[in-house]
Enzyme design. Structure first.
Site, PDB file in Angstrom:
ATOM      1  N   ARG A 235     -70.472  -1.318 -58.670  1.00 46.89           N
ATOM      2  CA  ARG A 235     -70.411  -2.770 -58.594  1.00 46.89           C
ATOM      3  C   ARG A 235     -70.223  -3.331 -60.001  1.00 46.89           C
ATOM      4  O   ARG A 235     -70.797  -2.819 -60.972  1.00 46.89           O
ATOM      5  CB  ARG A 235     -71.706  -3.339 -58.000  1.00 46.89           C
ATOM      6  CG  ARG A 235     -71.840  -3.179 -56.495  1.00 46.89           C
ATOM      7  CD  ARG A 235     -70.792  -3.997 -55.731  1.00 46.89           C
ATOM      8  NE  ARG A 235     -70.951  -3.928 -54.285  1.00 46.89           N
ATOM      9  CZ  ARG A 235     -70.316  -3.079 -53.480  1.00 46.89           C
ATOM     10  NH1 ARG A 235     -69.476  -2.181 -53.993  1.00 46.89           N
ATOM     11  NH2 ARG A 235     -70.490  -3.126 -52.167  1.00 46.89           N
ATOM     12  N   GLU A 264     -64.776 -10.967 -58.256  1.00 47.46           N
ATOM     13  CA  GLU A 264     -63.642 -10.350 -57.552  1.00 47.46           C
ATOM     14  C   GLU A 264     -62.986 -11.336 -56.597  1.00 47.46           C
ATOM     15  O   GLU A 264     -63.703 -11.996 -55.842  1.00 47.46           O
ATOM     16  CB  GLU A 264     -64.116  -9.120 -56.774  1.00 47.46           C
ATOM     17  CG  GLU A 264     -64.594  -8.020 -57.695  1.00 47.46           C
ATOM     18  CD  GLU A 264     -65.055  -6.770 -56.951  1.00 47.46           C
ATOM     19  OE1 GLU A 264     -64.940  -6.720 -55.705  1.00 47.46           O
ATOM     20  OE2 GLU A 264     -65.515  -5.849 -57.625  1.00 47.46           O
ATOM     21  N   HIS A 282     -61.093  -2.861 -56.232  1.00 41.29           N
ATOM     22  CA  HIS A 282     -62.219  -2.539 -55.340  1.00 41.29           C
ATOM     23  C   HIS A 282     -61.695  -1.756 -54.130  1.00 41.29           C
ATOM     24  O   HIS A 282     -61.932  -2.125 -52.970  1.00 41.29           O
ATOM     25  CB  HIS A 282     -62.963  -3.803 -54.901  1.00 41.29           C
ATOM     26  CG  HIS A 282     -64.340  -3.530 -54.354  1.00 41.29           C
ATOM     27  ND1 HIS A 282     -65.410  -4.372 -54.519  1.00 41.29           N
ATOM     28  CD2 HIS A 282     -64.825  -2.486 -53.629  1.00 41.29           C
ATOM     29  CE1 HIS A 282     -66.473  -3.880 -53.923  1.00 41.29           C
ATOM     30  NE2 HIS A 282     -66.140  -2.710 -53.370  1.00 41.29           N
TER      31      HIS A 282
HETATM   32  C1  MLT Z   1     -69.160  -0.303 -50.141  1.00 39.70           C
HETATM   33  O1  MLT Z   1     -69.918  -1.264 -50.286  1.00 39.70           O
HETATM   34  O2  MLT Z   1     -69.449   0.638 -49.402  1.00 39.70           O
HETATM   35  C2  MLT Z   1     -67.854  -0.267 -50.811  1.00 39.70           C
HETATM   36  O3  MLT Z   1     -67.812  -1.091 -51.913  1.00 39.70           O
HETATM   37  C3  MLT Z   1     -66.754  -0.433 -49.837  1.00 39.70           C
HETATM   38  C4  MLT Z   1     -66.236  -1.811 -49.752  1.00 39.70           C
HETATM   39  O4  MLT Z   1     -66.971  -2.779 -49.627  1.00 39.70           O
HETATM   40  O5  MLT Z   1     -65.026  -1.967 -49.788  1.00 39.70           O
END
Ligand code: MLT
Length: 326
Positions: A235, A264, A282
Site C-alpha cells: 500500500r 490512487e 495497482h
Molecule cells: C488487495 O487488496 O488484495 C490488492 O490490493 C488487490 C486489489 O485491491 O486490487
C-alpha cells in the site's frame, strides 16, 4: 430481487464464477456505467438500493456507508481493507469481508516482475532498442543477492518461496512472525532495521495500518544500501513519498518499483520524471486467475451472509455478528 454492486472495473463484462454464484442465489448484479476506480461521489450514487457490494479500492467512507444503511456487506475482492471505514461499518451493523488466499501468487509474481525489470533495466533497454539504439551493459543478478521481505504473511511467504527458487538469500521482518515457516523455508527473521540495512532488494508486504504508515521514510531509507532497490506492491501509505522521492533523486538508493501510491490514481507525480523507477497501476493483485478467485470468494461471502451463515475466516469485523441481519 436484492441487488449487488460489482464495483471493480476489471470485473465488468466478464462471465466468471462470481456472476453465477450471485445469480443462482437470486441476486441482481449492478455494474457502474464507467470504467476505472469509482470516486466517493460516484460510489454514493451507485450504492443506491444495493444490499451488498463486491468492492475494489474505491472509498467506503463513513459518509458513503451512513448514506446507505440498507447496505449489509462490503465484500472486498482482495485482502487489503484500508479503503473501508471498518469502524463505521461496524457501527452501522454491516459486515466487511476479504478474500484470503486468492491473490498472493499474483502479487508475488508482480513483485518479481518489478524486481527483474529494475535489475535487468528492462524499460530503458526496451526503449533504447526501439529507438534504434543497442544499449548493452552488465545487468544485475538476483541470484546470490539478499531479498528482504517486510511482512511475512501469505504474500510475503509466496515471495519467499519464489526468492529461494531464484537463488536469493532471504531475510524477513514481521511484527508477528511465523517462525515455523521461516525455519522450513530458508528465511532468517530479523528486526526491520537490519532488514533495511542488508537487503539488496527490499520488498514491502505489510497491510496499511497505523503501525506500518510511513515505515519507509528518511530514517529507514538512510539505513539502506545505495545499491539497493525498494519494491512496493502493498500500500502507498507504507512509504512517505516525499522522502522516497528525495532518496531516489539523490541516488540514496538505486531505484524503486512501485505498484501502489499514497493517492490512487496518483495524477501528475514528480516520480514520473525519474529514470530509476518502474511504475504500475495497482495491478499486482489482479491477474485473470486471481481476479476470478477474488470475485468468487467475495460473492460466496455475500451469499453466505444473506443465508444467515457466517464465513468467519473472511469477516474482518466479527463484532457485528451478534446483531447482524440481512
Ligand atoms: C488487495 O487488496 O488484495 C490488492 O490490493 C488487490 C486489489 O485491491 O486490487
Amino acid at each position: 430481487m436484492d441487488k449487488v454492486l460489482i464495483a471493480p472495473a476489471p470485473l465488468a463484462g466478464i462471465d466468471a464464477g462470481f456472476v453465477h454464484v450471485l445469480r443462482d442465489a437470486g441476486f441482481e448484479l449492478v455494474y457502474p456505467n464507467r470504467g476505472g476506480q469509482l470516486s466517493e461521489d460516484e460510489l454514493l450514487t451507485f450504492l443506491g438500493g444495493v444490499k451488498a457490494a463486491v468492492a475494489g479500492s474505491e472509498p467506503y467512507t463513513a459518509k458513503v456507508l451512513e448514506a446507505h444503511p440498507q447496505l449489509r456487506v462490503v465484500a472486498r475482492a482482495g485482502v487489503g481493507y484500508d479503503a473501508v471505514d471498518v469502524d463505521a461499518a461496524t457501527r452501522l451493523g454491516m459486515a466487511v469481508t476479504i478474500a484470503p488466499g486468492t491473490n498472493e501468487g499474483s502479487v508475488a509474481e508482480h513483485t518479481f516482475c518489478l524486481m527483474l525489470a529494475l535489475a535487468k533495466r528492462l524499460v530503458p533497454q526496451h526503449l533504447g532498442v526501439k529507438a534504434g539504439g543497442w544499449p548493452r551493459g552488465a545487468n544485475l543478478p538476483l541470484r546470490g543477492r539478499t531479498l528482504g521481505i517486510a511482512g511475512l504473511g501469505r504474500i510475503g511467504k509466496a515471495v519467499a518461496i519464489r526468492g529461494h527458487a531464484f537463488g536469493m538469500k532471504l531475510l524477513a521482518y514481521d511484527p508477528v512472525p511465523d517462525a515455523a515457516f521461516a525455519a522450513s523455508h530458508h528465511v532468517t527473521l530479523v528486526p526491520f532495521e537490519r532488514l533495511a540495512a542488508e537487503s539488496d532488494y527490499l520488498t514491502l508486504h505489510l497491510p496499511a495500518t497505523k503501525d506500518s504508515r510511513h515505515l519507509i521514510d528518511r530514517r529507514t531509507l538512510s539505513l539502506m544500501k545505495p545499491t539497493a532497490y525498494l519494491i512496493n506492491t502493498a500500500r502507498g501509505a507504507v512509504i512517505h513519498e516525499p522522502d522516497l522521492l528525495d532518496a531516489l533523486r539523490n541516488k540514496r538508493i538505486a531505484g524503486a518499483g512501485l505498484d501502489v501510491f499514497e493517492e490512487e490514481p496518483p495524477g501528475k507525480h514528480p516520480l514520473f520524471e525519474l529514470d530509476n523507477v518502474v511504475l504500475t497501476p495497482h495491478a499486482a493483485g489482479v491477474d485473470v486467475q486471481s481476479r476470478d478467485d477474488m470475485a468468487l470468494s467475495a460473492a460466496q461471502a455475500i451469499v453466505s451472509l444473506s443465508r444467515g451463515e457466517w464465513p468467519a475466516e473472511k469477516v474482518v469485523n466479527p463484532e457485528v455478528r451478534a446483531d447482524f441481519r440481512w
